[in-house]
Enzyme design. Structure first.
Site, PDB file in Angstrom:
ATOM      1  N   HIS B  65       0.824  -1.206   0.000  1.00 11.44           N
ATOM      2  CA  HIS B  65       0.000   0.000   0.000  1.00 11.44           C
ATOM      3  C   HIS B  65       0.864   1.264   0.000  1.00 11.44           C
ATOM      4  CE1 HIS B  65      -2.202   3.138   2.359  1.00 11.44           C
ATOM      5  NE2 HIS B  65      -3.078   2.920   1.393  1.00 11.44           N
ATOM      6  N   GLU B  68       2.151   1.815  -3.380  1.00 10.11           N
ATOM      7  CA  GLU B  68       1.077   2.355  -4.228  1.00 10.11           C
ATOM      8  C   GLU B  68       1.024   3.878  -4.087  1.00 10.11           C
ATOM      9  OE1 GLU B  68      -3.015   3.713  -3.413  1.00 10.11           O
ATOM     10  OE2 GLU B  68      -3.091   1.585  -2.869  1.00 10.11           O
ATOM     11  N   HIS B  69       1.080   4.373  -2.850  1.00  5.19           N
ATOM     12  CA  HIS B  69       1.065   5.829  -2.641  1.00  5.19           C
ATOM     13  C   HIS B  69       2.282   6.498  -3.284  1.00  5.19           C
ATOM     14  CE1 HIS B  69      -1.906   7.065   0.681  1.00  5.19           C
ATOM     15  NE2 HIS B  69      -2.320   5.917   0.197  1.00  5.19           N
ATOM     16  N   GLU B 140      -4.461   7.739   7.533  1.00  2.00           N
ATOM     17  CA  GLU B 140      -5.340   6.752   6.918  1.00  2.00           C
ATOM     18  C   GLU B 140      -5.531   5.564   7.872  1.00  2.00           C
ATOM     19  OE1 GLU B 140      -4.034   5.834   2.939  1.00  2.00           O
ATOM     20  OE2 GLU B 140      -5.738   4.506   2.572  1.00  2.00           O
TER      21      GLU B 140
END
Lengths: 420, 426
Positions: B65, B68-69, B140
């Site tokens: 993740h 991905e960012h 998040e």
């Protein structure tokens, strides 16, 4: 593109004929004026209709019937459109072309929809008490579930604080107090009243010819005893300033809400400019709010603005740390000042316009989006097709967008913060 | 390109494996203005152990993740702004077993495609930017901690799995992500963002030759090294914990019940098994089941109730969830119903109706560009051509479904996760 057929006075069928989709859709909406006394009961009626009909007296019988229709779906649909609340049913069903040879879906679907709307299962001439009880409970849970999603909750609280006198402050599904007052008798009387007096909007998207759809639907409404009452026109926003509010809850992240007002509604010739201004300011990943407050300064996880064109309200919401409230507020106001002063680049303006245009171009690619666009548009008084609307967006100049941003006035502030 | 036709679905898909190793799938949608493109890798949060040319690595949880960012960063460029200037909107997601980057647009498709392929294939990480991302992802993670629907699932996974990495949150933890460095990000990019580990899938009215041409121009050949990642985990079918709970700010108790199943293999057998699982869930507690009506009328479940068969690479479960004041009663009722159902059977007519319904719903789902793109990618990574689903439905038998239920719905394979409302403080 859209063919409009008045089946009876106040009962309008709109058809968007298209054979590009595998799924057709049909919605039937009864229109009411949004008011505190009716919001909950209007939301309850369609849920009661989905509990049973004369030939399918319980949930299981309804599901079995829908399974036979290739897994068609029927759901309740309760919308807020400006000062109106719509209540009704929405169905999505496989197009006949995909069924086994000899099988049909549309025709039996329409017949079943008529049964759901007009032949509910009754007990002593009114709705069954146990159905009313359990659907009241579902409604109260839906009303309370909004607490679970802190974004939804905070956004709802901001609107409530902002619109203390306007219908926009009434929650879409009504309040617990009004929900609790509902009895089987009241629910049934109200249902009869809705059938008798409400304007009706019916929308179809699918491969069938409009005349064929009209011929299927018209008989369903022919036997209704109607004395239909027109709705008052939509109004703009005029509540007195809402002040600044803070609420505490056991949450890990704060939710900030800021409500702004403008005299530009979607019935105004400056509407497209206001839309562009909103996207430039806080709509999406290239907006000033997102780029500055999230990307540059890492002051929040999410931030964005939304424009309620039917009312003339722009809300900004953000998820932030508790100690960042003042800093984020100051930044939001500064970025709005920049928009109003025309301090944005040609690229920012083009991006904002492109984002809006892309959305509008995509509407004809989805049956649900077509239904939503036209039903909301017709009811809120915005009579442009997506194509006309695109042309209006294309014409928006930097000056017009800045002027539109300049009409925004801070009206109400809300902050949800943690208890510790 | 290879043209595969699916006449009952009125669909066509064009497939090709390019010389650089990338597989391309195009689903034409003549007459539609919208285009959707997924660029996906067979790499998700569970793939934290792997080897490159025989050298073993273990990377921090949450790195898929994080990566991905960070891939959205390109030297001296603002990827999101460039997409926006084309009127395209770009986004990405990371699941347990896949990461996908996607954009949708109506115009400038080819420019947007080029940009998507460029930014995903260009790793650019500086210590400062990696450091800065920790704040954003930390937020998040904080948001997820406030989200009951995420918490309930993560708790359930911790109760059901001892070894499978699905027990760790997709985002990782604030501690685990603090260990991520530009070097570990580069390592994962090199290992998993090889063209032969990815799929480019486009839905819309596009020029297939141009898609191929751009993909060949932008994407370099797959590196000549061997990557193997851990994709099988030793798990007993017996769950470590049968109950788990937490208090949160919710209006009423929420529950999720899971029954641990044998993980699926790959290919057609796996998808058939998935359809058996899905139909079994329908028969047991779907909206047309006796149990559903019974529980609904007793007020033990409401319209939020739902369930099905869920899989992640190396794990599979039958699951049901919803709001209920008495989750234990729902659990008991499901156990009881399964013994009745396995004795009395489903019935041929009921099975036909269930299949027709499930098939109709899948066909309706093909109108959604997002659902089509997502499913083509997910099924491709598990070795199946998604549009072949109608044939599999026809073949499934009642006995398969009953055997599945008998073997799965048992107390020792079951965990219950509950989120209770916070008690009012006196």
């Amino acid at each position: 593109m859209i063919q409009t057929i008045e089946l009876f006075p106040g009962i309008i069928l709109r058809c968007c004929r298209s054979d590009r989709f595998k799924q057709g859709c049909l919605s039937v909406q009864f229109l009411r004026k949004m008011c505190r006394e009716e919001a909950a009961i209007n939301a309850l009626i369609p849920a009661l209709l989905l509990r049973g009909t004369k030939s399918c007296p319980d949930l299981r019988a309804i599901t079995l019937r829908l399974d036979d229709l290739y897994g068609a779906a029927v759901g309740t649909q309760v919308r807020r459109v400006g000062d109106y609340q719509t209540t009704g049913l929405y169905c999505g069903f496989m197009e006949d072309a995909y069924a086994l040879p000899g099988d049909q879906v549309l025709e039996p679907m329409v017949a079943f929809l008529g049964e759901l709307l007009f032949c509910p299962v009754l007990e002593n001439g009114i709705f069954r008490a146990d159905f009313v009880e359990s659907e009241k409970r579902n409604l109260s849970l839906a009303i309370e579930a909004q607490r679970n999603d802190k974004r939804v909750y905070a956004a709802g609280r901001l609107l409530e604080k902002m619109c203390s006198a306007d219908s926009f402050g009434i929650p879409r599904l009504g309040t617990r107090e009004e929900e609790e007052k509902i009895t089987p008798q009241r629910a049934y009387d109200h249902y009869r009243k809705v059938l008798r007096e409400s304007p009706v909007e019916i929308f179809y998207v699918g491969a069938a010819q409009p005349e064929q759809v009209a011929a299927l639907i018209k008989p369903l409404f022919a036997r209704l005893d109607r004395s239909y009452v027109n709705l008052p026109p939509q109004t703009g926003f005029s509540d007195p300033p809402g002040g600044s509010h803070c609420e505490e809850m056991d949450v890990a992240q704060g939710r900030l809400g800021m409500g702004f007002v403008t005299d530009i509604t979607l019935r105004d010739h400056r509407f497209a400019a206001m839309q562009v201004a909103n996207v430039l300011f806080g709509g999406g990943m290239t907006s000033k709010l997102f780029m500055q407050i999230r990307e540059e300064q890492s002051l929040c996880y999410d931030i964005g603005s939304g424009y309620q064109g039917s009312k003339g309200i722009v809300t900004v919401t953000a998820g932030i740390d508790f100690d960042k409230e003042a800093a984020v507020k100051a930044q939001v106001l500064e970025l709005l000042r920049q928009c109003a002063a025309g301090e944005f680049t040609e690229e920012e303006l083009i991006s904002a316009k492109q984002a809006l245009i892309s959305q509008l171009q995509g509407i004809h690619d989805s049956a649900g989006a077509i239904e939503n666009y036209y039903v909301s548009g017709v009811l809120s008084g915005m009579d442009k097709t997506p194509e006309e609307y695109i042309r209006a967006v294309e014409k928006v100049t930097a000056e017009a967008a800045a002027q539109a941003a300049g009409t925004l006035q801070l009206h109400t502030q809300y902050f949800l913060k943690g208890v510790r | 390109m290879e043209v595969r036709n699916y006449p009952e679905l009125k669909e066509t898909v064009l497939w090709e494996v390019l010389p650089n190793g990338l597989t391309v799938a195009i689903v034409p949608r003549p007459g539609f203005t919208r285009k959707l493109c997924y660029f996906a890798t067979d790499f998700g949060s569970i793939h934290t152990a792997f080897s490159v040319d025989g050298k073993a690595y273990t990377v921090p949880e949450g790195i898929a993740h994080y990566l991905e960012h960070k891939l959205f960063d390109m030297p001296g460029r603002d990827v999101s702004a460039e997409f926006a200037a084309m009127g395209a909107s770009v986004n990405a997601f990371t699941s347990y077993d896949m990461t996908a980057y996607h954009f949708t647009c109506t115009e400038h498709f080819e420019d947007a495609l080029r940009l998507l392929l460029e930014f995903v294939s260009t790793p650019y990480f500086t210590p400062e930017s990696v450091q800065k991302e920790q704040g954003i992802i930390g937020q998040e993670i904080g948001m997820n901690e406030d989200a009951p629907e995420t918490q309930i699932f993560e708790l359930l996974m911790q109760a059901m799995y001892r070894d499978h990495p699905v027990k760790e949150p997709i985002l990782g933890t604030v501690e685990s992500i603090s260990e991520i460095t530009p070097e570990t990000l580069n390592l994962c990019h090199r290992a998993f963002y090889r063209p032969d580990n990815m799929l480019l899938c486009v839905v819309g009215d596009v020029d297939a030759q141009q898609v191929k041409k751009i993909a060949l121009q932008v994407i370099p050949d797959a590196p000549e090294e061997t990557v193997t990642s851990t994709r099988v985990w030793q798990e007993e079918l017996i769950v470590p914990k049968s109950f788990t709970s937490r208090e949160m700010e919710v209006a009423m108790p929420m529950f999720q019940l899971g029954f641990k199943c044998q993980p699926l293999d790959r290919g057609e057998a796996a998808v058939r098994r998935e359809i058996v699982g899905e139909l079994a869930a329908e028969a047991l507690f779907g909206e047309a089941s006796r149990l559903y009506l019974n529980l609904y009328e007793k007020g033990l479940i409401d319209a939020s109730f739902g369930g099905g068969f869920e899989t992640v690479e190396g794990m599979a479960m039958l699951t049901a969830s919803g709001d209920s004041d008495c989750p234990e009663k729902v659990q008991d009722a499901i156990l009881q119903e399964v013994s009745r159902l396995t004795q009395q059977g489903i019935g041929e007519e009921n099975l036909l109706r269930m299949k027709r319904s499930a098939l109709g719903r899948r066909i309706r789902g093909l109108d959604s560009f997002d659902s089509v793109c997502f499913r083509i990618c997910a099924y491709y990574f598990s070795g199946f051509d998604y549009f072949r689903f109608p044939a599999l439905y026809r073949d499934v038998t009642e006995q398969e479904i009953l055997d599945f239920l008998k073997e799965t719905v048992r107390t020792d394979r079951m965990s219950l996760s509950v989120i209770y409302p916070k008690k009012e403080e006196e």
